[in-house]
Scaffold this motif. Structure first.
Motif, PDB file in Angstrom:
ATOM      1  N   ALA A  27       0.725  -1.226   0.109  1.00 27.43           N
ATOM      2  CA  ALA A  27      -0.050   0.088  -0.007  1.00 27.43           C
ATOM      3  C   ALA A  27       0.825   1.374  -0.062  1.00 27.43           C
ATOM      4  N   SER A  28       2.189   1.230   0.345  1.00 28.56           N
ATOM      5  CA  SER A  28       3.018   2.291   0.232  1.00 28.56           C
ATOM      6  C   SER A  28       3.252   3.048  -0.959  1.00 28.56           C
ATOM      7  N   LEU A  29       2.814   4.426  -1.013  1.00 25.73           N
ATOM      8  CA  LEU A  29       3.072   5.061  -2.401  1.00 25.73           C
ATOM      9  C   LEU A  29       4.488   5.975  -2.376  1.00 25.73           C
ATOM     10  N   GLY A  30       5.177   6.014  -1.357  1.00 17.17           N
ATOM     11  CA  GLY A  30       6.303   6.694  -1.405  1.00 17.17           C
ATOM     12  C   GLY A  30       5.868   8.196  -1.177  1.00 17.17           C
ATOM     13  N   GLY A  31       6.666   9.215  -1.193  1.00 18.11           N
ATOM     14  CA  GLY A  31       6.521  10.403  -1.076  1.00 18.11           C
ATOM     15  C   GLY A  31       6.665  11.515  -2.080  1.00 18.11           C
ATOM     16  N   GLY A  32       6.492  10.723  -3.293  1.00 17.27           N
ATOM     17  CA  GLY A  32       6.359  11.727  -4.462  1.00 17.27           C
ATOM     18  C   GLY A  32       5.061  12.078  -5.322  1.00 17.27           C
ATOM     19  N   TYR A  33       4.995  12.091  -6.352  1.00 17.19           N
ATOM     20  CA  TYR A  33       4.092  12.509  -7.291  1.00 17.19           C
ATOM     21  C   TYR A  33       2.769  11.577  -7.109  1.00 17.19           C
ATOM     22  N   VAL A  34       3.168  10.013  -7.311  1.00 18.19           N
ATOM     23  CA  VAL A  34       2.180   9.232  -6.967  1.00 18.19           C
ATOM     24  C   VAL A  34       1.367   9.365  -5.806  1.00 18.19           C
ATOM     25  N   ALA A  45     -14.393  12.596   0.769  1.00 19.58           N
ATOM     26  CA  ALA A  45     -14.832  11.474   1.382  1.00 19.58           C
ATOM     27  C   ALA A  45     -13.801  10.523   1.804  1.00 19.58           C
ATOM     28  N   GLY A  46     -12.790  10.443   1.207  1.00 12.24           N
ATOM     29  CA  GLY A  46     -11.653   9.623   1.362  1.00 12.24           C
ATOM     30  C   GLY A  46     -12.035   8.377   0.430  1.00 12.24           C
ATOM     31  N   HIS A  47     -13.096   8.481  -0.532  1.00 13.38           N
ATOM     32  CA  HIS A  47     -13.021   7.376  -1.637  1.00 13.38           C
ATOM     33  C   HIS A  47     -12.403   7.682  -2.832  1.00 13.38           C
ATOM     34  N   GLY A  48     -11.934   6.696  -3.347  1.00 11.41           N
ATOM     35  CA  GLY A  48     -11.277   6.907  -4.713  1.00 11.41           C
ATOM     36  C   GLY A  48     -10.784   5.732  -5.345  1.00 11.41           C
ATOM     37  N   PRO A  49     -10.165   5.822  -6.437  1.00 11.02           N
ATOM     38  CA  PRO A  49      -9.614   4.566  -7.163  1.00 11.02           C
ATOM     39  C   PRO A  49      -8.690   3.939  -6.396  1.00 11.02           C
ATOM     40  N   ALA A  50      -8.211   2.789  -6.679  1.00 12.75           N
ATOM     41  CA  ALA A  50      -7.093   2.019  -6.135  1.00 12.75           C
ATOM     42  C   ALA A  50      -5.838   2.698  -6.705  1.00 12.75           C
TER      43      ALA A  50
END
Length: 213
Positions: A27-34, A45-50
């Motif tokens: 689940a880690s996305l790093g600290g960049g543009y992603v 609401a906190g919902h969104g795509p995976a």
């Protein structure tokens, strides 16, 4: 293209995509543009795509090909974003490791075409970029400019959406020092990553930028 909550977005590339992600945590996305893109997509609401980050520091296009099945196809994403090219240039200047532009283009084309065929995925390609902070880095454009052209040709040939990170960062560098956007000319600062994220959002689904405020 409109991003839906049911979408699975996969980002793959080099250290700029990796951005320090924890590879032991899927689940880690790093600290960049992603991470910045995901934060925008999941606002409210906190919902969104995976969102999946498969960036790996040091990668060239051939490294992506070696792991494409396990790191892209096996996840069955329906939106795939590729950011590659600067290491194919950089290794020429720091290690004498040549990545011929025609071979680079053929490899990237193969990856995009195979993905579209097997997944019917929407494809997004982020252009490589360089913000020279040392005089010798100016010479890199001899290799990087034709490589960027190859990225654009490959994106067009495969119907991929293009995110011109190079243009967005160069515009920003008219008002900011290059080192404020990418301290070593290659790896973005937090501001640089946000600019890339905004360029992605504007190119892929401009409605999302309007929803940030």
């Amino acid at each position: 293209m409109h991003i839906k909550e049911t979408d699975t977005l996969l980002f793959i590339g080099d250290s700029i995509t990796d951005a320090g992600r924890d590879r032991t945590d899927s689940a880690s996305l790093g600290g960049g543009y992603v991470h910045e893109i995901a934060r925008t997509l999941h606002a409210g609401a906190g919902h969104g795509p995976a969102v999946i980050n498969k960036g790996l520091n040091g990668n060239r296009v051939y490294d992506l090909e070696a792991r494409w099945t396990t790191d892209v196809l096996d996840h069955r994403p329906n939106v795939v974003t590729v950011k590659i090219g600067i290491n194919d240039t950089w290794r020429r200047y720091d290690r004498g490791l040549i990545s011929p532009v025609d071979e680079f283009e053929t490899c990237l084309d193969r990856l995009l075409a195979d993905t579209a065929r097997k997944l019917a995925a929407r494809l997004v390609v982020i252009t490589p970029f360089l913000l020279p902070v040392t005089p010798d880095q100016e010479d890199w454009f001899e290799d990087l400019t034709p490589r960027t052209d190859a990225v654009l040709r490959t994106a067009a040939a495969n119907g991929a959406q293009v995110v011109r990170a190079d243009l967005a960062l160069h515009r920003a560098a008219e008002a900011k020092a290059a080192a404020e956007l990418a301290p070593d000319g290659v790896h973005p600062s937090p501001l640089g990553h946000r600019i890339i994220a905004d360029a992605w959002l504007a190119a892929v689904d401009s409605r999302l930028l309007g929803e940030q405020g």
